[in-house]
Design a protein around this motif. Structure first.
Motif, PDB file in Angstrom:
ATOM      1  N   ILE A   1     -17.797  25.674   4.743  1.00 52.18           N
ATOM      2  CA  ILE A   1     -19.022  25.284   4.037  1.00 52.18           C
ATOM      3  C   ILE A   1     -20.106  24.869   5.028  1.00 52.18           C
ATOM      4  CG2 ILE A   1     -20.001  23.504   2.531  1.00 52.18           C
ATOM      5  CD1 ILE A   1     -17.337  23.632   1.004  1.00 52.18           C
ATOM      6  N   GLN A   2     -19.677  24.270   6.151  1.00 49.06           N
ATOM      7  CA  GLN A   2     -20.668  23.832   7.131  1.00 49.06           C
ATOM      8  C   GLN A   2     -21.434  25.024   7.688  1.00 49.06           C
ATOM      9  OE1 GLN A   2     -19.282  20.777   9.750  1.00 49.06           O
ATOM     10  NE2 GLN A   2     -17.415  20.606   8.578  1.00 49.06           N
ATOM     11  N   ILE A   3     -20.760  26.158   7.725  1.00 47.52           N
ATOM     12  CA  ILE A   3     -21.429  27.365   8.211  1.00 47.52           C
ATOM     13  C   ILE A   3     -22.427  27.859   7.168  1.00 47.52           C
ATOM     14  CG2 ILE A   3     -21.072  29.762   8.974  1.00 47.52           C
ATOM     15  CD1 ILE A   3     -18.133  28.715   9.684  1.00 47.52           C
ATOM     16  N   PHE A   4     -22.006  27.816   5.864  1.00 49.71           N
ATOM     17  CA  PHE A   4     -22.894  28.287   4.790  1.00 49.71           C
ATOM     18  C   PHE A   4     -24.190  27.482   4.697  1.00 49.71           C
ATOM     19  CE2 PHE A   4     -19.002  29.633   2.060  1.00 49.71           C
ATOM     20  CZ  PHE A   4     -18.899  30.800   2.789  1.00 49.71           C
ATOM     21  N   SER A   5     -24.184  26.230   5.192  1.00 49.86           N
ATOM     22  CA  SER A   5     -25.360  25.397   4.984  1.00 49.86           C
ATOM     23  C   SER A   5     -26.576  25.912   5.754  1.00 49.86           C
ATOM     24  CB  SER A   5     -25.055  23.948   5.362  1.00 49.86           C
ATOM     25  OG  SER A   5     -25.051  23.820   6.763  1.00 49.86           O
ATOM     26  N   GLY A   6     -26.365  26.888   6.632  1.00 50.97           N
ATOM     27  CA  GLY A   6     -27.470  27.601   7.274  1.00 50.97           C
ATOM     28  C   GLY A   6     -28.319  26.725   8.181  1.00 50.97           C
ATOM     29  N   GLY A   7     -27.799  25.574   8.588  1.00 45.67           N
ATOM     30  CA  GLY A   7     -28.510  24.743   9.551  1.00 45.67           C
ATOM     31  C   GLY A   7     -29.571  23.849   8.952  1.00 45.67           C
ATOM     32  N   GLU A   8     -29.801  23.925   7.614  1.00 43.44           N
ATOM     33  CA  GLU A   8     -30.838  23.079   7.004  1.00 43.44           C
ATOM     34  C   GLU A   8     -30.392  21.628   6.944  1.00 43.44           C
ATOM     35  OE1 GLU A   8     -32.467  24.208   3.226  1.00 43.44           O
ATOM     36  OE2 GLU A   8     -32.455  26.287   3.881  1.00 43.44           O
ATOM     37  N   PHE A   9     -29.080  21.442   6.863  1.00 41.40           N
ATOM     38  CA  PHE A   9     -28.558  20.087   6.865  1.00 41.40           C
ATOM     39  C   PHE A   9     -27.171  20.135   7.498  1.00 41.40           C
ATOM     40  CE2 PHE A   9     -27.859  22.180   2.833  1.00 41.40           C
ATOM     41  CZ  PHE A   9     -26.497  22.040   2.613  1.00 41.40           C
ATOM     42  N   THR A  10     -26.685  18.992   7.961  1.00 44.12           N
ATOM     43  CA  THR A  10     -25.351  18.995   8.559  1.00 44.12           C
ATOM     44  C   THR A  10     -24.398  18.180   7.684  1.00 44.12           C
ATOM     45  OG1 THR A  10     -25.923  17.101   9.883  1.00 44.12           O
ATOM     46  CG2 THR A  10     -26.140  19.230  10.952  1.00 44.12           C
ATOM     47  N   ILE A  11     -23.157  18.627   7.694  1.00 40.68           N
ATOM     48  CA  ILE A  11     -22.160  17.952   6.857  1.00 40.68           C
ATOM     49  C   ILE A  11     -20.986  17.546   7.737  1.00 40.68           C
ATOM     50  CG2 ILE A  11     -20.627  18.194   4.855  1.00 40.68           C
ATOM     51  CD1 ILE A  11     -22.175  20.808   4.250  1.00 40.68           C
ATOM     52  N   THR A  12     -20.524  16.323   7.562  1.00 38.48           N
ATOM     53  CA  THR A  12     -19.236  15.941   8.147  1.00 38.48           C
ATOM     54  C   THR A  12     -18.384  15.424   6.998  1.00 38.48           C
ATOM     55  OG1 THR A  12     -20.184  13.815   8.669  1.00 38.48           O
ATOM     56  CG2 THR A  12     -20.037  15.380  10.473  1.00 38.48           C
ATOM     57  N   PHE A  13     -17.071  15.527   7.145  1.00 40.80           N
ATOM     58  CA  PHE A  13     -16.240  15.077   6.027  1.00 40.80           C
ATOM     59  C   PHE A  13     -14.930  14.472   6.489  1.00 40.80           C
ATOM     60  CE2 PHE A  13     -12.863  18.251   5.947  1.00 40.80           C
ATOM     61  CZ  PHE A  13     -13.402  19.295   6.704  1.00 40.80           C
ATOM     62  N   GLU A  14     -14.349  13.670   5.594  1.00 38.52           N
ATOM     63  CA  GLU A  14     -13.031  13.088   5.822  1.00 38.52           C
ATOM     64  C   GLU A  14     -12.243  13.279   4.548  1.00 38.52           C
ATOM     65  OE1 GLU A  14     -13.232   8.907   6.597  1.00 38.52           O
ATOM     66  OE2 GLU A  14     -14.344   9.261   8.451  1.00 38.52           O
ATOM     67  N   ALA A  15     -10.956  13.672   4.680  1.00 38.85           N
ATOM     68  CA  ALA A  15     -10.141  13.879   3.483  1.00 38.85           C
ATOM     69  C   ALA A  15      -9.052  12.826   3.411  1.00 38.85           C
ATOM     70  CB  ALA A  15      -9.523  15.264   3.521  1.00 38.85           C
ATOM     71  N   ALA A  16      -8.753  12.358   2.196  1.00 38.86           N
ATOM     72  CA  ALA A  16      -7.673  11.376   2.016  1.00 38.86           C
ATOM     73  C   ALA A  16      -6.932  11.684   0.725  1.00 38.86           C
ATOM     74  CB  ALA A  16      -8.249   9.966   1.961  1.00 38.86           C
ATOM     75  N   ALA A  17      -5.618  11.883   0.820  1.00 39.44           N
ATOM     76  CA  ALA A  17      -4.817  12.122  -0.385  1.00 39.44           C
ATOM     77  C   ALA A  17      -4.844  10.847  -1.223  1.00 39.44           C
ATOM     78  CB  ALA A  17      -3.397  12.487   0.009  1.00 39.44           C
ATOM     79  N   GLN A  18      -4.961  11.011  -2.539  1.00 41.52           N
ATOM     80  CA  GLN A  18      -5.034   9.865  -3.441  1.00 41.52           C
ATOM     81  C   GLN A  18      -3.676   9.606  -4.084  1.00 41.52           C
ATOM     82  OE1 GLN A  18      -8.419   8.255  -4.072  1.00 41.52           O
ATOM     83  NE2 GLN A  18      -8.176   9.226  -2.081  1.00 41.52           N
ATOM     84  N   PRO A  19      -3.352   8.343  -4.321  1.00 44.29           N
ATOM     85  CA  PRO A  19      -2.077   8.089  -5.009  1.00 44.29           C
ATOM     86  C   PRO A  19      -2.108   8.700  -6.406  1.00 44.29           C
ATOM     87  CG  PRO A  19      -3.340   6.061  -4.687  1.00 44.29           C
ATOM     88  CD  PRO A  19      -4.099   7.142  -4.012  1.00 44.29           C
ATOM     89  N   GLU A  20      -0.930   9.087  -6.917  1.00 49.14           N
ATOM     90  CA  GLU A  20      -0.828   9.677  -8.266  1.00 49.14           C
ATOM     91  C   GLU A  20      -1.433   8.705  -9.287  1.00 49.14           C
ATOM     92  OE1 GLU A  20       0.818  13.049 -10.144  1.00 49.14           O
ATOM     93  OE2 GLU A  20       2.155  12.305  -8.602  1.00 49.14           O
ATOM     94  N   GLN A  21      -2.239   9.202 -10.192  1.00 52.22           N
ATOM     95  CA  GLN A  21      -2.788   8.334 -11.234  1.00 52.22           C
ATOM     96  C   GLN A  21      -3.221   9.156 -12.436  1.00 52.22           C
ATOM     97  OE1 GLN A  21      -6.710   6.690  -9.954  1.00 52.22           O
ATOM     98  NE2 GLN A  21      -6.226   7.659  -8.029  1.00 52.22           N
ATOM     99  N   ASN A  22      -3.517   8.459 -13.515  1.00 54.63           N
ATOM    100  CA  ASN A  22      -3.985   9.155 -14.717  1.00 54.63           C
ATOM    101  C   ASN A  22      -5.472   9.458 -14.523  1.00 54.63           C
ATOM    102  OD1 ASN A  22      -5.083   9.808 -17.174  1.00 54.63           O
ATOM    103  ND2 ASN A  22      -3.698   8.469 -18.316  1.00 54.63           N
ATOM    104  N   TRP A  23      -5.766  10.695 -14.223  1.00 62.91           N
ATOM    105  CA  TRP A  23      -7.141  11.035 -13.840  1.00 62.91           C
ATOM    106  C   TRP A  23      -8.121  10.959 -14.984  1.00 62.91           C
ATOM    107  CZ3 TRP A  23      -9.335  10.883  -9.284  1.00 62.91           C
ATOM    108  CH2 TRP A  23      -8.463  10.763  -8.208  1.00 62.91           C
ATOM    109  N   ASN A  24      -7.644  11.253 -16.213  1.00 57.64           N
ATOM    110  CA  ASN A  24      -8.560  11.132 -17.353  1.00 57.64           C
ATOM    111  C   ASN A  24      -9.022   9.693 -17.488  1.00 57.64           C
ATOM    112  OD1 ASN A  24      -8.774  13.674 -18.161  1.00 57.64           O
ATOM    113  ND2 ASN A  24      -7.280  13.540 -19.826  1.00 57.64           N
ATOM    114  N   GLU A  25      -8.028   8.780 -17.312  1.00 53.76           N
ATOM    115  CA  GLU A  25      -8.352   7.366 -17.446  1.00 53.76           C
ATOM    116  C   GLU A  25      -9.294   6.909 -16.318  1.00 53.76           C
ATOM    117  OE1 GLU A  25      -5.342   4.053 -17.147  1.00 53.76           O
ATOM    118  OE2 GLU A  25      -4.754   5.121 -18.984  1.00 53.76           O
ATOM    119  N   THR A  26      -8.982   7.368 -15.105  1.00 52.17           N
ATOM    120  CA  THR A  26      -9.805   6.975 -13.956  1.00 52.17           C
ATOM    121  C   THR A  26     -11.230   7.492 -14.120  1.00 52.17           C
ATOM    122  OG1 THR A  26      -7.854   7.160 -12.626  1.00 52.17           O
ATOM    123  CG2 THR A  26      -9.917   7.075 -11.434  1.00 52.17           C
TER     124      THR A  26
END
Ligand SMILES: C[S@@+](CC[C@H](N)C(=O)[O-])C[C@H]1O[C@@H](n2cnc3c(N)ncnc32)[C@H](O)[C@@H]1O
Length: 280
Positions: free
Chosen positions: A57-82
């Motif tokens: 995706i960072q390549i698709f942004s075409g240089g107009e903006f820069t993106i950095t990201f961090e990923a973190a697995a989430q504990p199991e939960q009821n997503w509808n409720e959350t």
């Protein structure tokens, strides 16, 4: 189901950059988004997460903006409720309009009650721009008006216009998921005079409108204001939002060049919604 949360930092963190990023993430099975001070958080089922996809995706942004990201697995939960608790609680706007999802049971009473199924489409009423547009809509007489809702997202604004007496509403959105979600919401709110089309301003033709609602973003508005005014009736109202206070001037110049006069301004937390009237 296990989810992974990916936190994106966008530089500069503009509405346009967020929109481009969200559209690209949607291609990779991300299914909910949360705006943050510095960018956005996006959630994806852990089984579908690939750091390589996100890096591309960072390549698709075409240089107009820069993106950095961090990923973190989430504990199991009821997503509808959350989702229900954290992302979309019922919201009351202008003391007159309450927006909630079909699964909410404790809903405050208001003159206009809008049910929105929260999917990927933008428009639950929680974003400042939607709130500002709703406030403008609550001040306009829609009786028998022909209304265009450009960038309709969930259809929230068009649905409110229909509830306020519009004769007919046309919603247009460039994203297929918005088209599908708007149709679902129109049905759930028992609106029978709103139609949705999937596309952009090139769909506009001979049909004319008394009121045009356009909560999109600065760049699309600058490109399309002239097209909107071509389908706006004399003395018709154009409501614009989706941009920051600092972009008001450039939006205003484009409006003046298209025979529009400014009527009212609403602002919330750096975001703006402007009401214009067509003079000719
Ligand atoms: C900020 S959201 C607004 C949604 C809703 N109207 C609201 O007020 O909450 C902008 C919407 O415009 C759509 N959009 C972006 N570019 C567009 C274009 N050129 N023509 C039509 N819709 C567009 C996006 O898919 C998105 O659903």
């Amino acid at each position: 189901m296990k989810y992974t949360k990916v936190s994106f930092n966008i530089e500069p963190n503009t509405p346009t950059a967020q929109e481009i990023l969200t559209a690209q993430l949607a291609q990779f099975a991300f299914d909910s988004f949360e705006e943050t001070e510095t960018g956005l958080n996006a959630y994806i089922p852990t089984a579908a997460y690939s750091a390589e996809d996100v890096k591309s995706i960072q390549i698709f942004s075409g240089g107009e903006f820069t993106i950095t990201f961090e990923a973190a697995a989430q504990p199991e939960q009821n997503w509808n409720e959350t989702w229900e608790k954290h992302f979309f609680a019922p919201i009351v706007i202008g003391n007159k309009c309450v927006i909630h999802s079909p699964f909410h049971t404790d809903v405050p009473k208001a003159e206009y009650q809008i049910v929105i199924s929260p999917k990927m489409a933008f428009g639950t009423g929680h974003h400042e721009t939607t709130g500002l547009m709703v406030k403008h809509i609550l001040e306009i007489d829609f009786t028998n008006k022909l209304v265009l809702d450009m960038g309709c997202g969930t259809g929230i604004l068009g649905i409110l216009a229909a509830m306020r007496g519009a004769k007919k509403v046309l919603g247009i959105d460039i994203e297929e998921w918005a088209f599908n979600n708007a149709n679902e919401n129109i049905k759930n709110n028992n609106i029978n005079n709103m139609e949705v089309r999937c596309g952009d301003a090139t769909l506009l033709g001979k049909e004319k409108f008394d009121v045009i609602l356009a909560n999109i973003n600065r760049n699309i508005l600058l490109e399309d204001i002239a097209k909107y005014t071509q389908v706006l009736r004399p003395n018709g109202i154009l409501l614009l939002s989706g941009f920051y206070d600092k972009d008001q001037e450039i939006i205003h110049k484009t409006c003046i060049a298209n025979n529009l006069i400014k009527k009212t301004i609403k602002e919330d937390n750096k975001w703006v919604a402007l009401a214009y009237m067509l003079t000719k």
